[in-house]
Motif scaffolding. Sequence first.
Motif, PDB file in Angstrom:
ATOM      1  N   UNK A 158       0.836  -1.205   0.000  1.00  0.00           N
ATOM      2  CA  UNK A 158       0.000   0.000   0.000  1.00  0.00           C
ATOM      3  C   UNK A 158       0.873   1.258   0.000  1.00  0.00           C
ATOM      4  N   UNK A 159       1.910   1.248   0.811  1.00  0.00           N
ATOM      5  CA  UNK A 159       2.799   2.408   0.906  1.00  0.00           C
ATOM      6  C   UNK A 159       3.569   2.625  -0.394  1.00  0.00           C
ATOM      7  N   UNK A 160       3.889   1.556  -1.100  1.00  0.00           N
ATOM      8  CA  UNK A 160       4.620   1.675  -2.366  1.00  0.00           C
ATOM      9  C   UNK A 160       3.777   2.378  -3.432  1.00  0.00           C
ATOM     10  N   UNK A 161       2.465   2.224  -3.361  1.00  0.00           N
ATOM     11  CA  UNK A 161       1.570   2.780  -4.388  1.00  0.00           C
ATOM     12  C   UNK A 161       0.763   3.983  -3.908  1.00  0.00           C
ATOM     13  N   UNK A 162       0.885   4.354  -2.637  1.00  0.00           N
ATOM     14  CA  UNK A 162       0.063   5.426  -2.060  1.00  0.00           C
ATOM     15  C   UNK A 162       0.248   6.742  -2.804  1.00  0.00           C
ATOM     16  N   UNK A 163      -0.887   7.376  -3.125  1.00  0.00           N
ATOM     17  CA  UNK A 163      -0.839   8.655  -3.849  1.00  0.00           C
ATOM     18  C   UNK A 163      -1.778   9.701  -3.255  1.00  0.00           C
ATOM     19  N   UNK A 164      -2.050   9.618  -1.970  1.00  0.00           N
ATOM     20  CA  UNK A 164      -2.858  10.635  -1.321  1.00  0.00           C
ATOM     21  C   UNK A 164      -4.355  10.393  -1.339  1.00  0.00           C
ATOM     22  N   UNK A 165      -4.758   9.159  -1.614  1.00  0.00           N
ATOM     23  CA  UNK A 165      -6.186   8.816  -1.582  1.00  0.00           C
ATOM     24  C   UNK A 165      -6.387   7.756  -0.515  1.00  0.00           C
ATOM     25  N   UNK A 166      -7.603   7.755   0.086  1.00  0.00           N
ATOM     26  CA  UNK A 166      -7.865   6.782   1.138  1.00  0.00           C
ATOM     27  C   UNK A 166      -9.322   6.690   1.496  1.00  0.00           C
ATOM     28  N   UNK A 167      -9.608   5.899   2.497  1.00  0.00           N
ATOM     29  CA  UNK A 167     -10.975   5.634   2.935  1.00  0.00           C
ATOM     30  C   UNK A 167     -11.672   6.868   3.499  1.00  0.00           C
ATOM     31  N   UNK A 168     -10.880   7.785   4.054  1.00  0.00           N
ATOM     32  CA  UNK A 168     -11.420   9.006   4.646  1.00  0.00           C
ATOM     33  C   UNK A 168     -10.290  10.023   4.716  1.00  0.00           C
ATOM     34  N   UNK A 169     -10.616  11.282   4.983  1.00  0.00           N
ATOM     35  CA  UNK A 169      -9.557  12.292   5.073  1.00  0.00           C
ATOM     36  C   UNK A 169      -8.625  11.992   6.240  1.00  0.00           C
ATOM     37  N   UNK A 170      -9.176  11.524   7.369  1.00  0.00           N
ATOM     38  CA  UNK A 170      -8.338  11.171   8.515  1.00  0.00           C
ATOM     39  C   UNK A 170      -7.393  10.028   8.196  1.00  0.00           C
ATOM     40  N   UNK A 171      -7.889   9.038   7.462  1.00  0.00           N
ATOM     41  CA  UNK A 171      -7.059   7.910   7.060  1.00  0.00           C
ATOM     42  C   UNK A 171      -5.928   8.384   6.143  1.00  0.00           C
ATOM     43  N   UNK A 172      -6.271   9.216   5.174  1.00  0.00           N
ATOM     44  CA  UNK A 172      -5.293   9.705   4.201  1.00  0.00           C
ATOM     45  C   UNK A 172      -4.195  10.515   4.879  1.00  0.00           C
ATOM     46  N   UNK A 173      -4.573  11.407   5.802  1.00  0.00           N
ATOM     47  CA  UNK A 173      -3.601  12.210   6.545  1.00  0.00           C
ATOM     48  C   UNK A 173      -2.670  11.290   7.327  1.00  0.00           C
ATOM     49  N   UNK A 174      -3.227  10.285   8.005  1.00  0.00           N
ATOM     50  CA  UNK A 174      -2.420   9.348   8.784  1.00  0.00           C
ATOM     51  C   UNK A 174      -1.477   8.549   7.885  1.00  0.00           C
ATOM     52  N   UNK A 175      -1.984   8.074   6.744  1.00  0.00           N
ATOM     53  CA  UNK A 175      -1.165   7.283   5.813  1.00  0.00           C
ATOM     54  C   UNK A 175       0.022   8.112   5.322  1.00  0.00           C
TER      55      UNK A 175
END
Length: 130
Positions: A14-31
Amino acid sequence: MRKPVKLRAHHGMCLAFFEGKGYSSGFTVNMEKVKNSLREDIPVELCMEKDVICSACPNLEIGVCATAEKVKKYDTMVLSACGLSEGSQISWQEFSQAVEKNIIKAGRRKEICGDCSWTEICTRKEKEEQ
């Protein structure tokens, strides 16, 4: 030595492909925060349960993932592909390189987590890198 960061094995992908999108804004900020904190020499402890990324996920219900069986399968397959086991403690650099070599570059991502709801992002990024 620093205390290792607990990290679900499949989150290496997940971290290798992460581009600032997620399940929620809180999740995205944490990721984003977790991704930025993982420098090469940071030790990680690979697990198959709630970790630093899960802590902000809306799918975490009373400490348990709503898709627990699915993500446990991902964790198991990532560990196996990388020749690691639950509880392994290695540097972030070693783990991310193992994921890159044994899964991403080996073309095994789709086999491991092709049924993930975020697979479209990973598929697009794989095509861009070809």
